[in-house]
Design a protein around this motif. Structure first.
Motif, PDB file in Angstrom:
ATOM      1  N   GLY B 292     -17.242  82.282  41.440  1.00  0.00           N
ATOM      2  CA  GLY B 292     -16.877  81.068  42.330  1.00  0.00           C
ATOM      3  C   GLY B 292     -16.184  79.909  41.890  1.00  0.00           C
ATOM      4  O   GLY B 292     -15.253  79.426  42.337  1.00  0.00           O
ATOM      5  N   HIS B 293     -16.275  79.652  40.431  1.00  0.00           N
ATOM      6  CA  HIS B 293     -15.468  78.731  39.799  1.00  0.00           C
ATOM      7  C   HIS B 293     -14.098  78.989  39.839  1.00  0.00           C
ATOM      8  O   HIS B 293     -13.208  78.410  39.887  1.00  0.00           O
ATOM      9  N   PRO B 294     -13.789  80.149  38.800  1.00  0.00           N
ATOM     10  CA  PRO B 294     -12.216  80.649  38.942  1.00  0.00           C
ATOM     11  C   PRO B 294     -11.962  80.808  40.351  1.00  0.00           C
ATOM     12  O   PRO B 294     -10.690  80.293  40.421  1.00  0.00           O
ATOM     13  N   GLY B 341     -21.540  76.749  35.557  1.00  0.00           N
ATOM     14  CA  GLY B 341     -23.031  76.301  35.782  1.00  0.00           C
ATOM     15  C   GLY B 341     -23.024  74.888  36.405  1.00  0.00           C
ATOM     16  O   GLY B 341     -24.083  74.310  36.999  1.00  0.00           O
ATOM     17  N   HIS B 342     -21.796  74.286  36.568  1.00  0.00           N
ATOM     18  CA  HIS B 342     -21.800  72.886  37.207  1.00  0.00           C
ATOM     19  C   HIS B 342     -22.090  72.938  38.524  1.00  0.00           C
ATOM     20  O   HIS B 342     -22.511  71.914  39.023  1.00  0.00           O
ATOM     21  N   HIS B 343     -22.220  73.972  39.154  1.00  0.00           N
ATOM     22  CA  HIS B 343     -22.649  74.221  40.535  1.00  0.00           C
ATOM     23  C   HIS B 343     -24.099  74.201  40.615  1.00  0.00           C
ATOM     24  O   HIS B 343     -24.724  74.334  41.629  1.00  0.00           O
ATOM     25  N   MET B 344     -24.853  74.252  39.426  1.00  0.00           N
ATOM     26  CA  MET B 344     -26.352  74.665  39.380  1.00  0.00           C
ATOM     27  C   MET B 344     -27.106  73.822  38.542  1.00  0.00           C
ATOM     28  O   MET B 344     -28.229  73.911  38.261  1.00  0.00           O
TER      29      MET B 344
END
Ligand code: HEM
Ligand SMILES: [Cu+2]
Ligand SMILES: [Cu+2]
Lengths: 447, 629
Positions: B292-294, B341-344
Motif C-alpha cells: 500500500g505505501h509503495p 507501518g505509519h498506517h498502523m
C-alpha cells in the motif's frame, strides 16, 4: 462556424439521450426480468412489471398504469399489495424532475459554448484590428494565478479562523496536552511553509509570465542552494521527529508497575456496541475465552478465574478525574477502534489480540462543560474503524467525575456474575462433567 | 515555431513503410493491437471511463452525506433495493466508498496513469520502435480490462459489491455474516485485483526491460527525460510490491473459502462461535501496506515525471537540479519500502516499531520537499507559457504541497493518535495523492494529446476545466481537515448520531455542492478529449517547442515510430533558453557541432577533444568579431 455549432448541438443531445436511456434501464437494480423501455412516459409502469414476483396485485398495478405509482398507497390492506406497491413506488414526477436537471445542465453547457464562441470572435477581431501576431503565451492565465494566490491566502486565514476554532478543543487528558503542544508546533511550521511556498509558486507564475521580449534564465542547477533546501527541512524534521518520538514513547511505553496500579477497565467491541467491564474490588479484570460465549455470557468471561467473580458491568464509562486509567481493548468480531477525540485516545480493537491505552483524565465533564460553554456537552466514545453498517453510530458516553462521585456510582453497578450468570455457569459445568468424564477430569485438573 | 528535426529526410507519406507488407485489420489495429501507442490510448480511455464511474459513485455517497434526511427517489431508479425510497442504505454506502477508492487508486491512478504514459512515452522518449515484448504489453492491457469488468460486475451480484473499505481489512472482509458485501462481492474484488496485479507485473517487466535495453544511440541514462526516470522507478516499485499484495489476497482467499486462520482468531459473529484460532488481522495489515505505501508512490511518481517535463518545457528553462530530481526519486523509491507501518500506528502494532516507522516516515518528507523546491526554482525567472498542461502542473505542485505538509501531522505517531481514521486522513491523501496525481495525469493528457491523436485539444475548455476543478478540489478537501481535527471518523454513513458533528452538516452540504460542480466540470474535459479527436486543430510537428525525441516522430504516428533510422541523441533533454542559441530550445538530436555559439564548458566534461574544438572555434569567433568591428 454554423456547421460546427450544429455538430455541437447534435452531440450534446446525443449525450443527453444516451444518459437518459442508461438511467431508464433498471439493470443496475438487478431485477430478474429487466424490462427496458425508452419511452419516458411508460417507464414507471414497466418498472413495476419488472418485479420478479408475478402476483395478481402486481399485474393490476401494471395495468392501472402510472396513476397507481404516481399516487400513494391504494387502500388495499393485503400484504402482497403493500409489497408490490413499495416496489412500484417511483412516481413519474421523479423522472420529470430528473429530466429538468439534465436540461438545466445542457443549458449551462450551451451558455458556456456560446460564451466561448463570443470570446473567440472577440479575440479574432482584436487581433485583426491591432495586427497583433497570435501569441501563444496565454499570459492572461498568469493574472488568474495572482488572484488565485490572494484568494488562497485569504481562504487559509478564513478556514483557520472559522473552522479551526470550531474544531480544535483542548485535550482533556494529561498526555493529550503534550500531543496538543506538538500539534500546535507542527501547525505553525507547516502553515509557514504552506504560505511561503504558495507565494513563491503562484507569485513566480505571475511574475515570470511569458513574453516575446524576454528569454528565460538558463539556470540548470546550484549545488549550494540545493544543499540548503535539503538540509533545512532535514533539520526541522529531525526536531519534529525527536519531539514526536519522545512524546509517543511517553504515551505508549508506560512501566508495568504503573499500568497495574491504574484503574483497570476492559472494553470489548462488537457489531455495533461497546461492552464495559471494571476490574472490581481486586482491580483485576478476569480472563475471557471466546469459546465460552453464550447469549447470557456475551463476553465469554471465564468464571473459573476468581478475579472474574467481582467484575462489574457498566452502562457508561465513568472515570474519576486525575486518576490513571488502564484500558484493555478487545473485539468479539471484526476490527473496531476505540476513539475518544477529546482524550486524544485511539487504539484498535482487534479480535484475538488485546490492546491497551493508559490515560489520566484532566477535567471532569462538568469542568469541560464550563470550558466549552455548553451545559449539555459530553465526552463520547466513537468507533473509528470501518466495521459494518452500524459503524456510524457506535457510541458510548464517557463521564469524568470527582473521586467521591465515582465511588458512589460504582457502588450502584451490578456484577457480571449475577443470578442468571451463576445459574448458567452451573448448568454448563455440570453436564459436561457427567457426560464426558475425560473432559470433566481435564476441567478439574485445570482448576 | 520551428519544427526542428535532424532525421534523415524520409518520405513521411509512406505510412506503411514499416508494416512488413501485411494489411492491418480493425481487430489488430484497435483491439488486439501490439503497438505501444495504441495500447497507451486503450489504457487512457479505459482509465478515463473508470474515473467517471468512480466519480459518479463518489457523488452518490456525497449526496447521502450532505442530505442524510432527504430522499432522492431518482436513486431508486438505478440503484433499486440499495436505495429503497431514494435513500442509500448504510451497507451500500460502504460499498460505494470501497469501490470508489479501489477504482480510483488501482484502475485510474495506477493503470490509467502509469499504464498510459509508460506505454506512450517510454519507446518514444528513449528512441525505441516499440516495447521489449509487445505481445505481453497487449496482454497487460487486456488483463487490466478484464479486471475492470470483474470489479464492475460486482454491482450486479445479489449481495452487493465489496464493502470493507479499499483496504479490505479482515475480519470484516472475510466474514459475509459481518457485512453482506463480503460475500460474492468480495470474492469478485479479490479475483479482480489478482488479475490486475498480473497485468501490472507484465507491464512492469516490459517497462523496465525496455528502458534498460532499448535506448537509442547516445541516450545514456543521464540523458533520459525525468518522465522516463519516474516511470522506471514506478515500474520497479510495482514489481517489488505488487506480489506481496498477491500473497495478502491469496491468504485472505484461503481464510474465506478454505477455513484457514491466517488472519482470523477468536471471533463470534451473530452469536456464532467461529473455529478460527491463532491468526492475526495485523498480519494482513502488514502485507497490505507493504504494497500500500509503495502503491501511493506508484501513483505519484509518474505525475512527478510528467510535471517535471511540462514545467521545464513551459517555463522555457531547464529543470532545476536534474540530478537532484533523479536522486530524490531514487530516495523516495527506496524509502517507500520502509515506512508502511505509519498506517498502523494505532492498530496495536508494537509501539516501539511505531516509533521506528515514524522516523523513516519523516525522512521521506525530505526528498519530497526537495522536489517541490526544485519545481519552484524552475519556474523562477522562466518565461512561462501557460498551456493547459502547464496550469495543471502548477496546480499539481500546489496540491502536493498542501497535502504533503499534512503528512507531517499524520507521520508523527503521537499526533496520529488524534487524527488516524478521521477525515483528516481523507483530506491528506486526496490532496497529496488523489488530486495531485490526477492533475499530473491531466497535464500529461493535455501535453501529449497531439502525440496521441495528431490534433490539439481546445485551450479555453482546458482552462475552464482547470479552474473549476482546482478550486473545487480545494473546497472539497480543505474543510475535511478540520472535521478530522474535531474527531469525525471517516466512512461514516451520516453525521446525525453525534451531537458534536452537527456543526459539520452545513459544511457537508458545501462540500457536496463543490464536488458536484467540480464533477460536472469533468464533462468539459470529456467533451474536449473525445471531440478533439476528430475536430481538434491539426497538430504541428513540435507544438510545444520541446526537446525530447517523441516530437521528432511524424505526426501521423506510424507503427515503428520513426521512418528510416532511429534518431541519435547528442545532449540532455533540458537545453531550453540556452544563452547564445537563437531559439529557446535545442532538441536532443542536435549535435554540439551545430550549436557552437551556445556550448558551455560543462557540456564536454570528460571529453578534452571536443573541448579543444570548442575552444578553437571560440578563438576564431573572437577574431571574426574583431574583424567585423
Ligand atoms: C510528505 C510525506 C508524507 C508523509 C509523512 C505521509 C504520511 C502518511 C501517514 C502517516 C499516513 C497514515 C495516516 C493514518 O492513516 O493515520 C498517510 C496516509 C496516506 N498517505 Fe501519506 N504521507 C506523505 C505523503 C504521501 C504521498 C506523496 C502520498 C501519495 C502519493 C500519500 C498517500 C497516502 C494515502 C493514500 C494515505 C491513506 C491511506 C488510507 O488509510 O486509506 N502520502 N500518509
Ligand atoms: Cu466501526
Ligand atoms: Cu503511507
Amino acid at each position: 462556424m454554423r456547421l460546427k455549432g450544429f455538430i455541437h448541438i447534435k452531440g450534446v443531445f446525443g449525450l443527453v439521450f444516451g444518459l437518459l436511456f442508461l438511467f431508464h434501464s433498471p439493470s443496475f437494480a438487478q431485477t430478474d426480468t429487466a424490462a427496458v423501455n425508452a419511452d419516458t412516459e411508460q417507464v414507471a409502469t414497466t418498472d413495476s412489471s419488472a418485479v420478479d414476483s408475478a402476483t395478481a396485485t402486481d399485474t393490476s398495478v401494471a395495468a392501472t398504469d402510472s396513476e397507481v405509482s404516481a399516487t400513494s398507497a391504494p387502500a388495499s390492506a393485503s400484504t402482497t399489495a403493500v409489497a408490490a406497491e413499495e416496489e412500484a413506488g417511483i412516481p413519474a414526477q421523479v423522472y420529470v424532475n430528473f429530466f429538468y436537471y439534465v436540461l438545466l445542465f445542457v443549458l449551462v453547457c450551451f451558455i458556456v459554448t456560446i460564451l466561448g464562441q463570443v470570446l473567440s470572435v472577440y479575440e479574432l477581431t482584436q487581433g485583426l484590428r491591432k495586427k497583433l501576431p497570435v501569441n501563444n503565451w496565454h499570459s492572461h492565465q498568469a493574472w488568474f494565478f495572482l488572484v488565485g494566490l490572494i484568494v488562497f491566502l485569504y481562504g487559509i486565514y478564513w478556514s483557520y479562523a472559522h473552522h479551526g476554532t470550531q474544531s480544535f478543543r483542548e485535550a482533556a487528558t494529561e498526555h493529550g496536552a503534550r500531543i496538543d503542544t506538538l500539534f500546535i508546533i507542527t501547525t505553525i511550521i507547516t502553515t509557514i511553509v504552506l504560505v511561503l511556498t504558495h507565494i513563491a509558486l503562484f507569485g513566480f507564475a505571475f511574475k515570470y509570465r511569458g513574453s516575446d521580449k524576454r528569454k528565460a534564465y538558463y539556470y540548470p542547477h546550484n549545488n549550494a542552494l540545493e544543499k540548503i533546501w535539503t538540509i533545512t527541512p532535514a533539520v526541522v524534521l529531525t526536531i519534529l521527529v525527536l519531539f514526536g518520538f519522545f512524546t509517543w514513547r511517553g504515551i505508549t511505553n508506560i512501566p508495568e508497575e504503573q499500568q497495574k496500579e491504574a484503574l483497570q477497565i476492559e472494553i470489548t467491541a462488537e457489531q455495533f456496541a461497546w461492552n464495559i467491564r471494571y476490574g472490581g474490588r481486586d482491580n483485576t479484570v478476569g480472563k475471557r475465552n471466546f469459546k465460552l460465549t453464550t447469549p447470557v455470557n456475551g463476553l465469554g468471561i471465564d468464571f473459573t478465574d476468581n478475579s472474574a467473580l467481582d467484575d462489574i458491568r457498566a452502562g457508561d464509562i465513568v472515570l474519576p478525574v486525575g486518576k490513571p486509567v488502564h484500558f484493555t481493548i478487545n473485539s468479539k468480531d471484526v476490527l473496531h477502534s476505540f476513539y475518544i477525540p477529546e482524550f486524544r485516545v485511539q487504539i484498535n480493537a482487534v479480535p484475538g489480540m488485546p490492546t491497551f491505552f493508559y490515560i489520566v483524565p484532566k477535567y471532569t465533564t462538568e469542568e469541560m462543560r464550563e470550558k466549552v460553554g455548553d451545559p449539555d456537552y459530553n465526552f463520547i466514545l466513537l468507533c473509528s474503524k470501518i466495521c459494518g453498517s452500524g459503524h456510524y453510530n457506535m457510541q458510548k458516553k464517557v463521564i469524568v467525575v470527582t473521586d467521591a462521585e465515582y465511588k458512589e456510582w460504582l457502588s450502584q453497578q451490578t456484577y457480571y456474575f449475577d443470578d442468571t450468570m451463576q445459574k448458567e455457569f452451573k448448568e454448563l459445568s455440570q453436564p459436561k462433567q457427567a457426560n464426558l468424564v475425560i473432559d470433566g477430569n481435564k476441567m478439574v485438573s485445570n482448576n | 515555431m520551428a519544427t526542428t528535426t535532424t532525421l534523415p529526410a524520409a518520405d513521411y507519406n509512406h505510412n506503411d513503410h514499416h508494416d512488413h507488407g501485411h494489411k492491418e485489420t480493425f481487430i489488430t489495429k484497435y483491439v488486439f493491437t501490439q503497438d505501444h501507442k495504441m495500447i497507451a490510448k486503450q489504457f487512457l480511455i479505459t482509465g478515463i471511463i473508470m474515473a467517471f464511474i468512480a466519480l459518479f459513485l463518489s457523488i452518490l455517497f456525497r449526496l447521502q452525506l450532505a442530505w442524510p434526511e432527504k430522499d432522492f427517489p431518482i436513486l431508486e431508479v438505478f440503484l433499486g433495493k440499495w436505495a429503497e425510497g431514494g435513500r442509500i442504505k448504510p451497507e451500500f454506502f460502504l460499498a460505494l466508498v470501497t469501490i470508489h477508492g479501489t477504482i480510483m487508486v488501482f484502475f485510474v491512478l495506477t493503470a490509467g496513469l502509469s499504464g498510459t504514459f509508460s506505454n506512450l512515452l517510454i519507446p518514444l522518449q528513449i528512441g525505441a520502435r516499440d516495447m521489449a515484448a509487445p505481445f505481453m504489453n497487449m496482454l497487460s492491457y487486456w488483463f487490466f480490462f478484464v479486471a475492470c469488468v470483474v470489479m464492475l460486475a460486482s454491482f450486479f451480484v445479489e449481495s452487493g459489491p465489496a464493502s470493507a473499505g479499499w483496504t479490505i481489512y479482515p475480519p470484516l472482509s472475510a466474514l459475509p455474516t459481518a457485512i453482506s458485501g463480503s460475500g460474492t462481492g468480495m470474492t469478485l474484488w479479490l479475483i479482480s485485483i489478482g488479475i490486475f496485479i498480473a497485468s501490472q507485473v507484465m507491464g512492469g517487466i516490459n517497462y523496465i526491460s525496455t528502458i534498460l535495453n532499448m535506448r537509442t544511440k547516445g541516450m545514456s541514462l543521464w540523458r533520459m527525460p525525468l518522465t522516463i526516470w519516474a516511470l522506471l522507478f514506478t515500474a520497479i516499485l510495482g514489481l517489488l510490491s505488487f506480489p506481496v499484495l498477491v500473497s495478502a489476497v491469496v491468504l485472505l482467499f484461503f481464510d474465506r473459502s478454505m477455513g484457514t486462520s491466517f488472519y482470523l482468531s477468536d471471533i463470534i459473529v451473530q452469536g456464532q462461535i467461529l473455529a478460527h484460532e491463532g491468526g492475526s488481522p495485523i498480519l494482513f495489515e502488514h502485507l497490505f501496506w507493504f504494497l500500500g505505501h509503495p502503491e501511493v508512490y506508484i501513483v505519484i511518481l509518474p505525475s512527478f515525471g510528467i510535471v517535471s517535463e511540462v514545467i521545464s518545457i513551459n517555463s522555457r528553462k531547464p529543470i532545476f537540479g536534474y540530478h537532484a530530481m533523479v536522486y530524490s526519486l531514487l530516495g523516495i523509491s527506496v524509502l517507500s519500502f520502509l515506512v508502511w507501518g505509519h498506517h498502523m500506528f494505532v492498530t496495536g502494532m508494537s509501539p516501539f516499531l511505531g516509533g521506528v516507522f515514524m522516523i523513516t516516515t519523516l525522512i521521506i518528507a525530505v526528498p519530497s520537499a526537495v522536489k517541490v523546491f526544485n519545481y519552484i526554482a524552475t519556474i523562477w525567472r522562466g518565461n512561462i507559457r501557460f498551456t493547459p498542461a502547464m496550469v495543471f502542473s502548477i496546480g499539481m505542485v500546489s496540491f502536493f504541497i498542501s497535502g504533503g505538509i499534512t503528512g507531517l501531522f499524520v507521520g508523527n505517531a503521537a499526533i496520529d493518535i488524534q487524527v488516524h481514521d478521521t477525515y483528516f486522513i481523507v483530506a491528506h491523501f486526496h490532496l497529496v495523492m488523489g488530486s495531485a496525481a490526477i492533475f499530473g495525469m491531466l497535464a500529461g493528457v493535455y501535453h501529449w494529446y497531439p502525440k496521441m491523436f495528431g490534433r490539439m485539444m481546445n485551450n479555453r475548455l482546458g482552462y475552464l476545466h482547470f479552474w473549476i476543478t482546482f478550486v473545487g478540489a480545494y473546497f472539497v478537501f480543505i474543510p475535511m481537515h478540520f472535521m478530522g481535527i474535531d474527531g469525525v471518523p471517516r466512512r461514516y454513513y451520516a453525521f446525525t448520531s453525534f451531537e458534536f458533528m452537527e456543526k459539520w452538516l452545513s459544511v457537508n452540504v458545501f462540500i457536496t455542492w463543490s464536488a458536484i460542480i467540480a464533477g460536472l466540470a469533468q464533462v468539459a474535459f470529456a467533451w474536449n478529449f473525445f471531440h478533439s479527436m476528430k475536430h481538434g486543430k491539426l497538430a504541428t510537428q513540435n507544438p510545444w517547442g520541446a526537446n525530447t525525441l517523441e516530437w521528432t516522430t511524424p505526426i501521423e504516428r506510424i507503427h515503428g515510430n520513426w521512418p528510416g533510422e532511429l534518431p541519435t541523441v547528442h545532449r540532455w533533454p533540458y537545453d531550453y533558453s540556452k544563452p547564445g542559441h537563437s531559439e529557446d530550445f535545442i532538441p536532443q538530436t542536435v549535435p554540439y557541432s551545430e550549436t557552437m555559439s551556445s556550448n558551455l564548458p560543462h557540456d564536454f566534461e570528460g571529453n578534452p577533444e571536443a573541448e579543444k574544438i570548442q575552444r578553437e572555434w571560440e578563438a576564431q569567433q573572437l577574431v571574426v568579431d574583431e574583424e567585423s568591428k
